[in-house]
Design an enzyme around this catalytic site. Structure first.
Site, mmCIF file in Angstrom:
data_model
loop_
_atom_site.group_PDB
_atom_site.id
_atom_site.type_symbol
_atom_site.label_atom_id
_atom_site.label_comp_id
_atom_site.label_asym_id
_atom_site.label_seq_id
_atom_site.Cartn_x
_atom_site.Cartn_y
_atom_site.Cartn_z
ATOM 1 N N ASP A 165 18.033 13.794 51.264
ATOM 2 C CA ASP A 165 16.617 14.097 51.610
ATOM 3 C C ASP A 165 15.586 13.788 52.705
ATOM 4 O OD1 ASP A 165 14.783 16.268 49.846
ATOM 5 O OD2 ASP A 165 14.172 14.446 50.475
ATOM 6 N N THR A 197 1.158 -0.875 0.521
ATOM 7 C CA THR A 197 -0.069 0.105 0.023
ATOM 8 C C THR A 197 0.740 1.223 0.296
ATOM 9 O OG1 THR A 197 0.061 0.008 2.313
ATOM 10 C CG2 THR A 197 -1.673 -1.336 1.144
ATOM 11 N N ARG A 235 3.640 6.467 2.968
ATOM 12 C CA ARG A 235 3.441 7.349 3.182
ATOM 13 C C ARG A 235 2.380 7.745 4.542
ATOM 14 N NH1 ARG A 235 1.342 6.840 -1.538
ATOM 15 N NH2 ARG A 235 -0.546 6.127 -0.587
ATOM 16 N N CYS A 283 -4.534 5.360 11.780
ATOM 17 C CA CYS A 283 -3.798 5.774 13.610
ATOM 18 C C CYS A 283 -2.885 7.160 13.256
ATOM 19 C CB CYS A 283 -2.808 4.408 12.803
ATOM 20 S SG CYS A 283 -1.657 4.495 11.611
ATOM 21 N N CYS A 298 0.162 6.645 7.628
ATOM 22 C CA CYS A 298 -1.341 6.597 7.783
ATOM 23 C C CYS A 298 -2.435 7.478 8.612
ATOM 24 C CB CYS A 298 -1.462 4.767 8.278
ATOM 25 S SG CYS A 298 -3.226 4.430 8.366
ATOM 26 N N ARG A 309 -6.620 -3.842 9.181
ATOM 27 C CA ARG A 309 -6.119 -4.937 8.761
ATOM 28 C C ARG A 309 -4.672 -5.266 8.940
ATOM 29 N NH1 ARG A 309 -8.419 -8.083 3.796
ATOM 30 N NH2 ARG A 309 -7.026 -6.770 2.723
ATOM 31 N N CYS A 314 2.171 2.697 9.334
ATOM 32 C CA CYS A 314 1.259 3.209 10.603
ATOM 33 C C CYS A 314 2.707 2.510 11.858
ATOM 34 C CB CYS A 314 0.614 1.877 9.825
ATOM 35 S SG CYS A 314 -0.278 1.883 9.311
ATOM 36 N N CYS A 373 -2.470 -0.304 15.309
ATOM 37 C CA CYS A 373 -2.908 0.746 13.535
ATOM 38 C C CYS A 373 -4.695 -0.502 13.625
ATOM 39 C CB CYS A 373 -2.124 0.704 12.388
ATOM 40 S SG CYS A 373 -3.669 1.386 11.264
#
Length: 484
Positions: free
Chosen positions: A443, A26, A59, A64, A61, A37, A30, A34
């Site tokens: 302390d 694709t 690129r 997500c 997503c 699927r 992601c 995400c």
């Protein structure tokens, strides 16, 4: 990589920020959680940063939003050069001064720095900053009504063409497609800052609320508000939890994610990136609470408090010099007493009236402003006044107390100043530098907390016992203070 694919298959949010994955079929990258699927394993490539994924042609997503995940705890907590560089890039140093400024801050050549980041993150400083600019631009597009040309330059791009090309490369669409109607135009930006659950809201916001300085910050009705001194002008931010804990989260496992609501009022939109970075650091939102709590809970003395209060964070700071002044003023006096003294250091115009609402009206003094104050403004012993002035002079002359500082060198420089001892230097490391492995064994509050939990309260004995808490002794420190 089998473990990575299992994380992707189970949509495990605990791995968000640890790695990113790209899907070759694709061209999209992601975050592990995400909801889309799960792709076939042979189509998945893994990357150490969002910038590395973008550099390899993937690129982001749009479902997500992998470019907006919490930062990696590894880079947030590590003290080496690469981690310091990542934190400075997140604060916008490259956007303001370019790679030469980043290299100068770190004491390395540009070539060597580029090689270090490329080897560990799969992308150099310019690629990392470029991905960050795209995320800033996306935020301004969706959250404000600014024109696209204004957004381009506010996000740090050098030209409209560079802005459009980068946006298409990172998101696969034109910037105008993300524009929402009715966005505000008055300099107010409302954001949701994500974090890894769980987060103990009372411990975090209660700590900050108990230490507010009238005129600088305030805490009321569950909302923390403070002023910010940013590179291009002043700002204010109000922070509050979206909910006590996200629905469906098992606090013992530390899965899922939550959000902190943030309302920023900026005088210059170019400051959005550093403002967000400083708010995230203030609230320690990039921590991995599951990893921290697992180490601390292994000690029977802490197991019960960790189980009762999972996700306790390390409250940090938005300004290193302010935190150094707080540390010096807080030497051997109560929290309430320190607040009173600190408020008197503000110019009269920046102080709230006694019957006012308690909202921030001014900025904490700069080193130059503090050095210009008359002796009577300090309301403290002369020795402590001299220490404050020594710290101010050191910061004015180049000592940096921020996320990009070398922790060991900074501690050494602080200890060389008159009146700065180990407690003060370590408190500054804890909160200004965000060192995750500091314990203030001498302390009083630490010793009382240790005694309450059945731990040794002698500093040497406690230090030996605390070796088992490494590398998260700072988080144990907060728990000891709570136990006190």
């Amino acid at each position: 990589m089998e473990s990575y694919y299992r994380a992707v298959s189970s949509r495990d949010g605990r791995f968000d920020g640890r790695f990113w994955f790209g899907v070759t079929s694709t061209g999209i990258y992601c975050r592990p959680s995400c909801p889309a699927r799960t792709p076939k394993s042979e189509n998945v490539r893994y990357f150490p940063s969002a910038a590395a994924a973008a550099r390899n042609g993937f690129r982001a997503c749009r479902r997500c939003a992998p470019d907006a995940v919490p930062g990696s705890p590894q880079w947030d907590n590590r003290a080496d050069v690469t981690a310091r560089a990542v934190r400075l890039i997140g604060d916008g140093v490259v956007d303001r001064g370019g790679v030469p400024e980043l290299a100068s801050r770190l004491g390395y050549t540009e070539r060597h720095l580029n090689r270090l980041l490329s080897e560990e993150l799969g992308a150099g400083p310019l690629a990392l900053a470029r991905t960050q600019r795209a995320q800033t631009a996306k935020t301004l597009i969706t959250k404000t009504g600014l024109g696209l040309s204004e957004i381009a330059f506010a996000a740090g791009f050098g030209s409209i063409r560079q802005f459009n090309d980068t946006f298409r490369e990172v998101y696969g669409c034109a910037p105008s497609t993300l524009r929402r109607e009715g966005a505000p135009v008055d300099g107010v930006v409302s954001l949701r800052l994500s974090y890894r659950a769980p987060l103990h809201v009372e411990a975090l916001f209660g700590f900050l609320g108990a230490r507010t300085i009238t005129g600088v910050d305030s805490y009321a009705d569950g909302r923390y508000t403070r002023s910010l001194r940013l590179p291009h002008g002043p700002a204010t931010v109000t922070l509050w939890p979206a909910s006590a804990e996200p629905a469906g989260v098992d606090a013992r496992r530390g899965d899922g994610a939550g959000f902190i609501e943030a309302e920023l009022r900026l005088s210059d939109m170019r400051d959005l990136t550093p403002a967000v970075a400083r708010c995230r650091r203030l609230l320690d939102l990039d921590a991995d609470p599951a990893a921290v709590d697992a180490v601390l809970a292994a000690d029977p003395a802490l197991a019960a408090v960790v189980a009762a209060e999972p996700g306790v964070r390390l409250p940090r700071s938005v300004d290193g010099f302010e935190m150094a002044v707080r540390a010096v003023v807080g030497q051997q006096i109560s929290v309430a007493g320190a607040r009173t003294v600190l408020a008197r250091l503000l110019p009269p115009a920046d102080r709230d009236p006694a019957d006012g609402p308690g909202l921030p009206t001014g900025l904490f003094p700069t080193p130059e402003q503090l050095l210009a104050l008359p002796d009577e403004a300090f309301s403290m012993p002369a020795s402590r006044r001299r220490t404050l002035r020594a710290v101010a002079e050191a910061v004015r002359d180049g000592l940096r107390l921020d996320a990009g500082s070398d922790r060991a060198a900074t501690r050494e420089a602080l200890l060389a100043l008159p009146g700065v001892g180990p407690w003060t230097a370590d408190y500054i490391a804890l909160r200004a530098l965000g060192d995750p492995d500091v314990l203030l064994t001498t302390d009083l509050g630490t010793r009382r907390g240790a005694q309450a939990l059945g731990l040794p309260d002698d500093p040497a004995d406690l230090a030996r016992h605390a070796e088992r808490w490494r590398p998260w002794r700072s988080y144990a420190q907060i728990r000891l203070w709570r136990a006190a």
